[in-house]
Design an enzyme around this catalytic site. Structure first.
Site, PDB file in Angstrom:
ATOM      1  NE  ARG A  63      -4.058  -1.900   0.349  1.00  0.00           N
ATOM      2  CZ  ARG A  63      -4.059  -3.187  -0.007  1.00  0.00           C
ATOM      3  NH1 ARG A  63      -3.009  -3.700  -0.622  1.00  0.00           N
ATOM      4  NH2 ARG A  63      -5.110  -3.947   0.219  1.00  0.00           N
ATOM      5  CB  SER A 119      -8.387  -1.886   4.634  1.00  0.00           C
ATOM      6  OG  SER A 119      -8.735  -3.144   4.163  1.00  0.00           O
ATOM      7  CD  GLU A 132      -5.489   0.672   2.621  1.00  0.00           C
ATOM      8  OE1 GLU A 132      -6.377   1.116   1.874  1.00  0.00           O
ATOM      9  OE2 GLU A 132      -5.313  -0.530   2.834  1.00  0.00           O
TER      10      GLU A 132
HETATM   11  N1  EPU Z   1     -10.355 -11.181  10.406  1.00  0.00           N
HETATM   12  C1  EPU Z   1     -10.827 -11.010  11.684  1.00  0.00           C
HETATM   13  N2  EPU Z   1     -11.912 -10.210  11.886  1.00  0.00           N
HETATM   14  C2  EPU Z   1     -12.543  -9.585  10.867  1.00  0.00           C
HETATM   15  C3  EPU Z   1     -12.066  -9.772   9.550  1.00  0.00           C
HETATM   16  C4  EPU Z   1     -10.960 -10.570   9.337  1.00  0.00           C
HETATM   17  O1  EPU Z   1     -10.293 -11.567  12.653  1.00  0.00           O
HETATM   18  O2  EPU Z   1     -13.506  -8.859  11.135  1.00  0.00           O
HETATM   19  C5  EPU Z   1      -9.152 -12.012  10.203  1.00  0.00           C
HETATM   20  C6  EPU Z   1      -9.456 -13.395   9.693  1.00  0.00           C
HETATM   21  O3  EPU Z   1      -8.674 -14.294  10.413  1.00  0.00           O
HETATM   22  C7  EPU Z   1      -8.990 -13.392   8.250  1.00  0.00           C
HETATM   23  C8  EPU Z   1      -7.909 -12.336   8.264  1.00  0.00           C
HETATM   24  O4  EPU Z   1      -8.315 -11.397   9.253  1.00  0.00           O
HETATM   25  O5  EPU Z   1      -8.456 -14.617   7.891  1.00  0.00           O
HETATM   26  C9  EPU Z   1      -7.736 -11.626   6.934  1.00  0.00           C
HETATM   27  O6  EPU Z   1      -8.982 -11.026   6.556  1.00  0.00           O
HETATM   28  P1  EPU Z   1      -9.309 -10.646   5.038  1.00  0.00           P
HETATM   29  O7  EPU Z   1      -9.131 -11.826   4.172  1.00  0.00           O
HETATM   30  O8  EPU Z   1     -10.625  -9.966   4.983  1.00  0.00           O
HETATM   31  O9  EPU Z   1      -8.165  -9.658   4.619  1.00  0.00           O
HETATM   32  P2  EPU Z   1      -7.549  -8.400   5.358  1.00  0.00           P
HETATM   33  O10 EPU Z   1      -6.128  -8.685   5.664  1.00  0.00           O
HETATM   34  O11 EPU Z   1      -8.386  -7.951   6.510  1.00  0.00           O
HETATM   35  C10 EPU Z   1      -6.636  -7.315   3.168  1.00  0.00           C
HETATM   36  C11 EPU Z   1      -6.667  -5.992   2.469  1.00  0.00           C
HETATM   37  C12 EPU Z   1      -7.993  -5.782   1.747  1.00  0.00           C
HETATM   38  C13 EPU Z   1      -8.145  -6.901   0.731  1.00  0.00           C
HETATM   39  C14 EPU Z   1      -8.094  -8.261   1.471  1.00  0.00           C
HETATM   40  C15 EPU Z   1      -8.134  -9.421   0.525  1.00  0.00           C
HETATM   41  C16 EPU Z   1      -5.247  -4.527   3.797  1.00  0.00           C
HETATM   42  C17 EPU Z   1      -5.183  -3.374   4.746  1.00  0.00           C
HETATM   43  N3  EPU Z   1      -6.470  -4.918   3.439  1.00  0.00           N
HETATM   44  O12 EPU Z   1      -7.631  -7.290   4.192  1.00  0.00           O
HETATM   45  O13 EPU Z   1      -7.891  -4.566   1.038  1.00  0.00           O
HETATM   46  O14 EPU Z   1      -9.371  -6.792   0.025  1.00  0.00           O
HETATM   47  O15 EPU Z   1      -6.862  -8.355   2.224  1.00  0.00           O
HETATM   48  O16 EPU Z   1      -6.930  -9.496  -0.180  1.00  0.00           O
HETATM   49  O17 EPU Z   1      -4.208  -5.029   3.383  1.00  0.00           O
HETATM   50  C18 EPU Z   1      -8.365  -2.237   1.139  1.00  0.00           C
HETATM   51  O18 EPU Z   1      -7.143  -2.050   1.052  1.00  0.00           O
HETATM   52  O19 EPU Z   1      -9.181  -1.276   1.242  1.00  0.00           O
HETATM   53  C19 EPU Z   1      -8.881  -3.596   1.184  1.00  0.00           C
HETATM   54  C20 EPU Z   1     -10.174  -3.869   1.354  1.00  0.00           C
END
Ligand code: EPU
Length: 350
Positions: A165, A236, A332
């Site tokens: 990012r 995010s 972010e």
């Molecule tokens: N999780 C929780 N609680 C929640 C949601 C998720 O504990 O409410 C945990 C779960 O264990 C899950 C892990 O977090 O396995 C990862 O969650 P998720 O797959 O939703 O991905 P993320 O790391 O939270 C990132 C990006 C998103 C992108 C997704 C999918 C960042 C800051 N965010 O989210 O990007 O869509 O991966 O690749 O890196 C954005 O940048 O605006 C965005 C939405």
């Protein structure tokens, strides 16, 4: 080019905040740049904000300078070298509409990045990423205008210094460049990226294709993330934090459930959503500012929240994670201006 005064930005930021710009104009043709640069030379004291889709921004106050909305439109398949197809898009193109257009041309490569809000020109600034793919993986070059000289320059992959990012345009020279167009390098023989939990399940055994993966990603995002047209948000709100391997060992010992992903260069990326959820903030709200019930990483505006209230909620969440886990979260989106965090009568470093 027409410069508007005291212009409302309510429809131009995905949090739906009722803020105003002191000056505002739209750039629809490259030819218009000269007059904006001239206007800027007459107002050197004013800050300038380049606006794409307004989906990665939190305004905590009215904007005191010029907001320049980049609306340069262009989509062109430039040609192929036998291995890749090169496609150029204007900075003002809507990202998802452009992704779907490439798929309709029979081109693959952008499918995992479907439904990300924002514009093509904003995509390299924070090296957008989702479901195992980042913009840098499909990037070839971009054209950007230097505000100081009004000249166009080409930036190749290494010049952009893409990180998680992050890019040259976000961290090194944020005020200097106006991205005008981006050229993508799309493989003729694509390798499907379906490692991310949920994508394969969405396909339900069907043969993968770029279109099907795009549909799967779209469905996954819709199931997890709120639609900004319905509920104001900026995706995010926090980056997933990086910690040292030794801090990771300690945290993992205390919290065996904590998700973490070791990075090739050493540090471990933690799930900010998990940390926030453990602190009890998922689904909570303070007035009209809230942490989304479906995903703890997303801050939402239930209607009448101010940017300052959303930012204070972000501060409270960051403090809770810092106190409980000793991990610093970073926002972010761009927070304008980044006010100091107020906390129980004291002031925390912002
Ligand atoms: N999780 C929780 N609680 C929640 C949601 C998720 O504990 O409410 C945990 C779960 O264990 C899950 C892990 O977090 O396995 C990862 O969650 P998720 O797959 O939703 O991905 P993320 O790391 O939270 C990132 C990006 C998103 C992108 C997704 C999918 C960042 C800051 N965010 O989210 O990007 O869509 O991966 O690749 O890196 C954005 O940048 O605006 C965005 C939405």
């Amino acid at each position: 080019m027409k410069i508007h005064e005291n212009h409302s930005l309510k429809g131009l930021n995905s949090f739906g905040l009722a803020v105003r710009a002191r000056f505002f104009c739209e750039l629809r043709r490259l030819g218009g740049l000269k007059s904006v640069v001239q206007w800027r030379r007459q107002h050197p004291e004013l800050p300038v904000l380049l606006l794409g889709g307004g989906s990665n921004l939190l305004f905590t106050a009215d904007y005191p300078g010029l907001v320049l909305r980049v609306r340069l439109q262009e989509r062109e398949v430039l040609g192929s070298d036998g291995e890749f197809v090169y496609v150029r898009a204007g900075a003002g193109e809507d990202w998802h509409a452009f992704v779907r257009w490439t798929l309709e041309q029979g081109l693959a490569g952008l499918e995992n990045l479907s439904l990300i809000p924002g514009t093509v020109g904003a995509a390299p600034v924070q090296n957008i990423g989702a479901y195992g793919v980042e913009l840098k993986d499909v990037f070839y070059e971009l054209q950007a205008l230097d505000w100081r000289t009004a000249e166009l320059r080409e930036f190749r992959l290494a010049d952009c210094r893409f990180g998680y990012r992050d890019s040259f345009f976000k961290s090194v020279e944020p005020e200097r460049w106006l991205i005008a167009s981006v050229t993508f390098r799309l493989p003729l023989q694509p390798q499907w990226n379906m490692a991310y939990a949920g994508i394969a399940e969405q396909l339900q055994g069907a043969e993968p294709s770029a279109l099907r993966i795009s549909d799967a990603v779209t469905a996954l995002r819709r199931s997890k993330l709120p639609d900004p047209a319905v509920l104001g948000n900026a995706g995010s709100f926090f980056k997933n934090p990086l910690v040292s391997p030794s801090q990771w060992q300690g945290l993992k010992k205390a919290h065996p459930e904590l998700p973490g992903w070791p990075q090739p260069d050493g540090p471990v990326k933690l799930s900010a959503a998990w940390l926030i959820e453990q602190c009890g903030w998922k689904g909570r709200r303070e007035g009209d500012a809230g942490v989304y019930a479906g995903h703890a990483l997303v801050l939402v505006n239930y209607g009448a929240a101010t940017g300052a209230a959303l930012w204070q909620l972000a501060c409270t969440v960051m403090t809770a994670v810092q106190v409980r886990f000793g991990v610093a979260l970073e926002p972010e989106p761009l927070v304008l201006p980044r006010l100091p965090c107020r906390h129980e009568g004291g002031v925390l470093p912002g």
